[in-house]
Design an enzyme around this catalytic site. Structure first.
Site, mmCIF file in Angstrom:
data_model
loop_
_atom_site.group_PDB
_atom_site.id
_atom_site.type_symbol
_atom_site.label_atom_id
_atom_site.label_comp_id
_atom_site.label_asym_id
_atom_site.label_seq_id
_atom_site.Cartn_x
_atom_site.Cartn_y
_atom_site.Cartn_z
ATOM 1 N N SER A 16 0.542 -1.736 0.172
ATOM 2 C CA SER A 16 0.146 -0.319 -0.200
ATOM 3 C C SER A 16 1.142 1.395 0.176
ATOM 4 O O SER A 16 1.847 1.409 0.768
ATOM 5 C CB SER A 16 -1.189 -0.174 1.728
ATOM 6 O OG SER A 16 -1.794 -1.000 1.495
ATOM 7 N N MET A 66 -2.082 -8.207 6.310
ATOM 8 C CA MET A 66 -2.229 -9.240 5.521
ATOM 9 C C MET A 66 -1.792 -9.897 3.679
ATOM 10 O O MET A 66 -2.880 -10.450 3.119
ATOM 11 C CB MET A 66 -3.336 -9.065 5.412
ATOM 12 C CG MET A 66 -4.964 -8.090 6.028
ATOM 13 S SD MET A 66 -6.572 -7.193 5.492
ATOM 14 C CE MET A 66 -6.815 -6.498 7.215
ATOM 15 N N SER A 67 -0.669 -10.507 3.957
ATOM 16 C CA SER A 67 -0.807 -10.329 2.945
ATOM 17 C C SER A 67 1.277 -10.420 3.615
ATOM 18 O O SER A 67 1.147 -11.082 4.176
ATOM 19 C CB SER A 67 -0.082 -9.140 2.141
ATOM 20 O OG SER A 67 0.600 -8.171 2.533
ATOM 21 N N TYR A 91 -7.314 -12.868 1.367
ATOM 22 C CA TYR A 91 -9.035 -12.269 1.431
ATOM 23 C C TYR A 91 -9.579 -12.051 0.148
ATOM 24 O O TYR A 91 -10.898 -11.901 0.465
ATOM 25 C CB TYR A 91 -9.047 -10.815 2.011
ATOM 26 C CG TYR A 91 -8.477 -9.967 2.192
ATOM 27 C CD1 TYR A 91 -9.120 -9.330 0.936
ATOM 28 C CD2 TYR A 91 -6.799 -9.443 2.127
ATOM 29 C CE1 TYR A 91 -8.584 -7.748 0.450
ATOM 30 C CE2 TYR A 91 -6.448 -8.806 1.772
ATOM 31 C CZ TYR A 91 -7.210 -7.873 0.853
ATOM 32 O OH TYR A 91 -6.808 -6.600 0.484
ATOM 33 N N GLU A 92 -9.031 -11.536 -1.027
ATOM 34 C CA GLU A 92 -9.592 -11.801 -1.766
ATOM 35 C C GLU A 92 -10.725 -12.912 -2.574
ATOM 36 O O GLU A 92 -11.399 -12.948 -3.216
ATOM 37 C CB GLU A 92 -8.711 -11.321 -3.688
ATOM 38 C CG GLU A 92 -8.238 -9.729 -2.893
ATOM 39 C CD GLU A 92 -7.703 -9.443 -4.276
ATOM 40 O OE1 GLU A 92 -8.445 -8.888 -5.922
ATOM 41 O OE2 GLU A 92 -6.193 -9.179 -3.638
ATOM 42 N N HIS A 150 -7.978 -1.442 -9.458
ATOM 43 C CA HIS A 150 -6.688 -1.837 -9.263
ATOM 44 C C HIS A 150 -6.136 -2.135 -10.208
ATOM 45 O O HIS A 150 -6.137 -2.219 -10.985
ATOM 46 C CB HIS A 150 -7.514 -3.181 -8.331
ATOM 47 C CG HIS A 150 -6.255 -4.094 -7.920
ATOM 48 N ND1 HIS A 150 -5.702 -4.244 -6.556
ATOM 49 C CD2 HIS A 150 -5.426 -5.249 -8.253
ATOM 50 C CE1 HIS A 150 -4.377 -4.722 -6.288
ATOM 51 N NE2 HIS A 150 -4.233 -5.564 -8.118
ATOM 52 N N ALA A 154 2.241 -2.692 3.876
ATOM 53 C CA ALA A 154 1.821 -2.098 5.146
ATOM 54 C C ALA A 154 1.254 -2.772 6.137
ATOM 55 O O ALA A 154 0.263 -3.658 6.282
ATOM 56 C CB ALA A 154 0.444 -0.347 4.719
ATOM 57 N N ASN A 174 -0.615 2.439 11.200
ATOM 58 C CA ASN A 174 -1.466 2.428 11.410
ATOM 59 C C ASN A 174 -1.194 1.486 13.524
ATOM 60 O O ASN A 174 -0.340 0.426 13.062
ATOM 61 C CB ASN A 174 -2.856 1.784 11.898
ATOM 62 C CG ASN A 174 -2.789 0.683 11.659
ATOM 63 O OD1 ASN A 174 -2.540 0.492 9.926
ATOM 64 N ND2 ASN A 174 -3.463 -0.279 12.213
HETATM 65 N N1 HPA Z 1 -4.773 -5.062 10.321
HETATM 66 C C1 HPA Z 1 -4.194 -5.620 9.541
HETATM 67 N N2 HPA Z 1 -3.419 -5.207 8.411
HETATM 68 C C2 HPA Z 1 -3.069 -4.290 8.393
HETATM 69 C C3 HPA Z 1 -3.092 -3.527 9.097
HETATM 70 C C4 HPA Z 1 -3.574 -3.778 10.966
HETATM 71 O O1 HPA Z 1 -3.757 -3.128 11.436
HETATM 72 N N3 HPA Z 1 -2.820 -2.201 8.473
HETATM 73 C C5 HPA Z 1 -2.654 -2.304 7.334
HETATM 74 N N4 HPA Z 1 -2.554 -3.719 7.501
#
Ligand code: HPA
Length: 288
Positions: free
Chosen positions: A30, A211-212, A85-86, A61, A113, A235
């Site tokens: 990302s 998630m990757s 997840y797709e 995308h 990310a 985050n």
């Molecule tokens: N959790 C899962 N996947 C993510 C997050 C998260 O907090 N931030 C960015 N991708």
């Protein structure tokens, strides 16, 4: 069609579209998509044009391979990845990694990310991935082993290559970019984790969650690729900070960190390309 037949179909189709032989593969997470346009581009191939290739279900995308040079290092870049997840089978998620290997790449840089679990991480931080937990998602190696790629029970004791990681760390230092270190945990998504799940990840030794990546690293390590990875902490993970998570906020922080991240990638790839041990992966008079 079995996994190997599909890989070969994609490979043959790719070879009809480009004869480029990458040495290094890069998967952009990302916020990093436009890095691909900063290199000396030779060829691009859209995922949707490759017969049998898993195409993203996400609208708008930009899914394509970009082939070209970072300084003199021949690279293949995934501008947009395929996520579990797709709804794809994990072998489809791993297919692009195997395809880049088939095309010639023997080193791999994974980026993403992620949510910070370790309290010393802060949004905007970059983290060198030193190990991973992929146990919450299926292995891409499940099913008949692809003997041409690797062995049935591959060792995973050193997934992330120390020399490549140190080269990225040295590059970060030269650029005055702080680079932390930690263990990446892959969750299946698409929902973010609950606070209790994040506490579990912390107890297990996870530093950041996403998630990757980990599944891609398993597939690449099966093939004995040399792997390194960097997470952008977009985050603090759920419950670590009080705020509920939104995709927009995650995206915004990833975008904010992107200029630093891209500078590190560019110089880092050039530095990896200059390593003797990297050049040695490509014997032959033309250096490939
Ligand atoms: N959790 C899962 N996947 C993510 C997050 C998260 O907090 N931030 C960015 N991708």
């Amino acid at each position: 069609m079995d996994v190997n037949e599909k890989l070969e179909m994609c490979y043959q189709d790719m070879r009809r579209r480009t004869d480029f032989r990458p040495r290094l593969a890069l998967v952009l997470g990302s916020g990093l998509g436009d890095f691909a346009e900063t290199i000396r581009v030779q060829d691009t191939v859209a995922y949707k044009d490759i017969k049998g290739f898993p195409v993203s279900t996400v609208a708008g995308h930009k899914g394509r391979f970009v082939f070209g040079y970072v300084e003199d290092v021949p690279v293949v870049i995934m501008q947009g990845r395929v996520h579990y997840y797709e709804g794809y089978d994990m072998t489809d998620v791993a297919l692009p990694i195997r395809l880049m290997y088939r095309m010639g790449a023997r080193a791999l840089i994974l980026t993403n990310a992620a949510g910070g679990i370790d309290p010393t991480l802060r949004p905007g931080d970059l983290m060198l991935i030193t190990d991973q937990i992929s146990s919450f998602v299926p292995s891409p190696l499940r099913g008949a082993n692809l003997d041409d790629l690797g062995c049935r029970f591959p060792d995973m004791s050193g997934i992330y290559d120390k020399e490549l990681g140190q080269t990225l760390a040295d590059t970060a230092k030269q650029l005055d970019i702080p680079l932390k270190r930690g263990t990446y945990v892959q969750m299946s998504g698409p929902n973010y984790e609950s606070p209790a799940e994040v506490r579990m990840c912390a107890i297990l030794g996870g530093s950041a969650v996403g998630m990757s990546t980990a599944c891609e690293a398993v597939a690449a390590n099966h093939m004995r690729m040399r792997i390194c990875g960097i997470s952008c902490v977009s985050n603090m993970a759920s419950g670590i900070s009080e705020n509920p998570l939104t995709h927009e906020e995650v995206q915004a922080m990833a975008d904010q960190a992107a200029p630093r991240f891209k500078a590190l990638l560019y110089k880092g790839i050039a530095a990896i390309g200059a390593l003797e041990s990297f050049k040695a992966l490509y014997p032959g008079s033309d250096g490939r």
